[in-house]
Motif scaffolding. Structure first.
Motif, mmCIF file in Angstrom:
data_model
loop_
_atom_site.group_PDB
_atom_site.id
_atom_site.type_symbol
_atom_site.label_atom_id
_atom_site.label_comp_id
_atom_site.label_asym_id
_atom_site.label_seq_id
_atom_site.Cartn_x
_atom_site.Cartn_y
_atom_site.Cartn_z
ATOM 1 N N SER A 192 0.815 -1.212 0.000
ATOM 2 C CA SER A 192 0.000 0.000 0.000
ATOM 3 C C SER A 192 0.853 1.267 0.000
ATOM 4 C CB SER A 192 -0.930 0.008 1.216
ATOM 5 O OG SER A 192 -0.176 -0.038 2.405
ATOM 6 N N GLU A 193 2.173 1.110 0.014
ATOM 7 C CA GLU A 193 3.078 2.260 0.052
ATOM 8 C C GLU A 193 3.974 2.284 -1.184
ATOM 9 O OE1 GLU A 193 3.182 4.628 2.490
ATOM 10 O OE2 GLU A 193 1.444 3.638 3.383
ATOM 11 N N PRO A 194 4.262 3.479 -1.704
ATOM 12 C CA PRO A 194 5.149 3.588 -2.864
ATOM 13 C C PRO A 194 6.513 2.959 -2.608
ATOM 14 C CG PRO A 194 4.112 5.694 -2.389
ATOM 15 C CD PRO A 194 3.769 4.775 -1.252
ATOM 16 N N GLY A 195 7.037 2.292 -3.609
ATOM 17 C CA GLY A 195 8.384 1.738 -3.537
ATOM 18 C C GLY A 195 8.525 0.474 -2.721
ATOM 19 N N THR A 196 7.406 -0.088 -2.277
ATOM 20 C CA THR A 196 7.494 -1.273 -1.438
ATOM 21 C C THR A 196 7.105 -2.528 -2.210
ATOM 22 O OG1 THR A 196 5.272 -0.878 -0.557
ATOM 23 C CG2 THR A 196 7.118 -0.017 0.717
ATOM 24 N N VAL A 197 7.494 -3.659 -1.626
ATOM 25 C CA VAL A 197 7.243 -4.966 -2.221
ATOM 26 C C VAL A 197 6.669 -5.857 -1.126
ATOM 27 C CG1 VAL A 197 8.312 -6.960 -3.356
ATOM 28 C CG2 VAL A 197 9.243 -4.670 -3.735
ATOM 29 N N CYS A 257 4.388 -15.304 -4.293
ATOM 30 C CA CYS A 257 4.174 -14.070 -5.054
ATOM 31 C C CYS A 257 5.044 -12.940 -4.524
ATOM 32 C CB CYS A 257 2.693 -13.677 -4.953
ATOM 33 S SG CYS A 257 2.252 -12.147 -5.796
ATOM 34 N N SER A 258 5.572 -12.145 -5.435
ATOM 35 C CA SER A 258 6.178 -10.859 -5.104
ATOM 36 C C SER A 258 5.290 -9.811 -5.763
ATOM 37 C CB SER A 258 7.600 -10.747 -5.650
ATOM 38 O OG SER A 258 8.433 -11.720 -5.075
ATOM 39 N N ALA A 259 4.787 -8.876 -4.975
ATOM 40 C CA ALA A 259 3.892 -7.835 -5.493
ATOM 41 C C ALA A 259 4.587 -6.484 -5.378
ATOM 42 C CB ALA A 259 2.580 -7.841 -4.720
ATOM 43 N N PHE A 260 4.697 -5.779 -6.488
ATOM 44 C CA PHE A 260 5.391 -4.500 -6.566
ATOM 45 C C PHE A 260 4.377 -3.368 -6.720
ATOM 46 C CE2 PHE A 260 7.998 -7.788 -8.483
ATOM 47 C CZ PHE A 260 9.204 -7.644 -7.814
ATOM 48 N N TRP A 261 4.534 -2.318 -5.927
ATOM 49 C CA TRP A 261 3.686 -1.130 -6.024
ATOM 50 C C TRP A 261 4.176 -0.311 -7.211
ATOM 51 C CZ3 TRP A 261 3.836 4.159 -6.088
ATOM 52 C CH2 TRP A 261 2.694 4.855 -5.669
ATOM 53 N N LEU A 262 3.343 -0.146 -8.239
ATOM 54 C CA LEU A 262 3.704 0.666 -9.403
ATOM 55 C C LEU A 262 3.150 2.073 -9.319
ATOM 56 C CD1 LEU A 262 3.139 -1.911 -12.306
ATOM 57 C CD2 LEU A 262 5.294 -1.298 -11.189
ATOM 58 N N LEU A 317 2.384 -4.883 -9.945
ATOM 59 C CA LEU A 317 2.890 -5.971 -10.749
ATOM 60 C C LEU A 317 3.085 -7.168 -9.827
ATOM 61 C CD1 LEU A 317 4.071 -6.981 -13.481
ATOM 62 C CD2 LEU A 317 6.309 -6.299 -12.587
ATOM 63 N N LEU A 318 2.529 -8.306 -10.211
ATOM 64 C CA LEU A 318 2.696 -9.540 -9.458
ATOM 65 C C LEU A 318 3.682 -10.429 -10.196
ATOM 66 C CD1 LEU A 318 -1.039 -10.405 -8.657
ATOM 67 C CD2 LEU A 318 0.525 -8.913 -7.383
ATOM 68 N N ARG A 319 4.681 -10.923 -9.491
ATOM 69 C CA ARG A 319 5.636 -11.877 -10.049
ATOM 70 C C ARG A 319 5.369 -13.217 -9.371
ATOM 71 N NH1 ARG A 319 12.060 -10.814 -10.577
ATOM 72 N NH2 ARG A 319 12.306 -12.022 -8.698
#
Length: 184
Positions: free
Chosen positions: A52-57, A63-68, A74-76
């Motif tokens: 829920s925060e910018p720049g966090t994973v 799953c690795s979820a990236f805040w765009l 983006l989910l890896r």
């Protein structure tokens, strides 16, 4: 680049390992609702934890979820996880307030590790990559060597860079050329 691409190079006294990372699938998640509401709704309906925060994973075993952006992630995932996540989000949000799109064919990830990795990446960009401004476990979107990249700092000397698949060879060539002419 083939899936076996790996090179060990020296940048001055620092060894840098550069390799292609494969074996993952990607899903782009976009939302028509606010960040906090999306985070809760996606976890409640699909069991997917997103930042829920910018720049966090957010990292889980699967799953690795990236805040765009405030409304995109983006989910890896493991290779076999893409269809399951697409179906879960489709069932969980039939009104399409949250939408998922397959993104696996779009990205190539390159691993960069070693003490010279930060200096190498800094040569191609204009943002601070020091651990003070970019701590381990965080994520940024930026240009390096004029290539739009997703940069994930896994540890102090370990990076993963995601770029458009069609630019991956150019990025690796830039790394090789930068190291070849380096006087660090």
């Amino acid at each position: 680049m083939s899936t076996s691409t790996q090179m060990l190079v020296a940048l001055g006294r620092d060894h840098i390992s550069v390799n292609e990372l494969s074996g993952t699938a990607h899903v782009l998640v976009a939302s028509a609702i606010g960040t906090d509401e999306t985070v809760g709704a996606l976890f409640e309906s699909c069991g997917i934890d997103i930042p829920s925060e910018p720049g966090t994973v957010c990292e889980t075993a699967t799953c690795s979820a990236f805040w765009l952006s405030p409304r995109s992630w983006l989910l890896r995932l493991p290779l076999n996880g893409e269809a399951m996540v697409l179906n879960a989000i489709g069932r969980g949000f039939p009104d399409r307030r949250v939408h998922a799109t397959p993104y696996s064919d779009a990205l190539q990830w390159i691993g960069i590790s070693g003490q010279g990795g930060e200096a190498l990446l800094a040569r191609g960009g204009f943002i601070s990559l020091s651990t003070d401004g970019f701590p381990s476990g965080h994520f940024k979107r930026t240009l390096i060597a004029d290539i739009p990249l997703l940069i994930w700092r896994r540890a102090a000397d370990q990076w993963e860079a995601g770029c458009e698949r069609r630019r991956a060879r150019y990025f690796v060539d830039w790394i090789e050329n930068t190291i070849a002419i380096s006087d660090v």
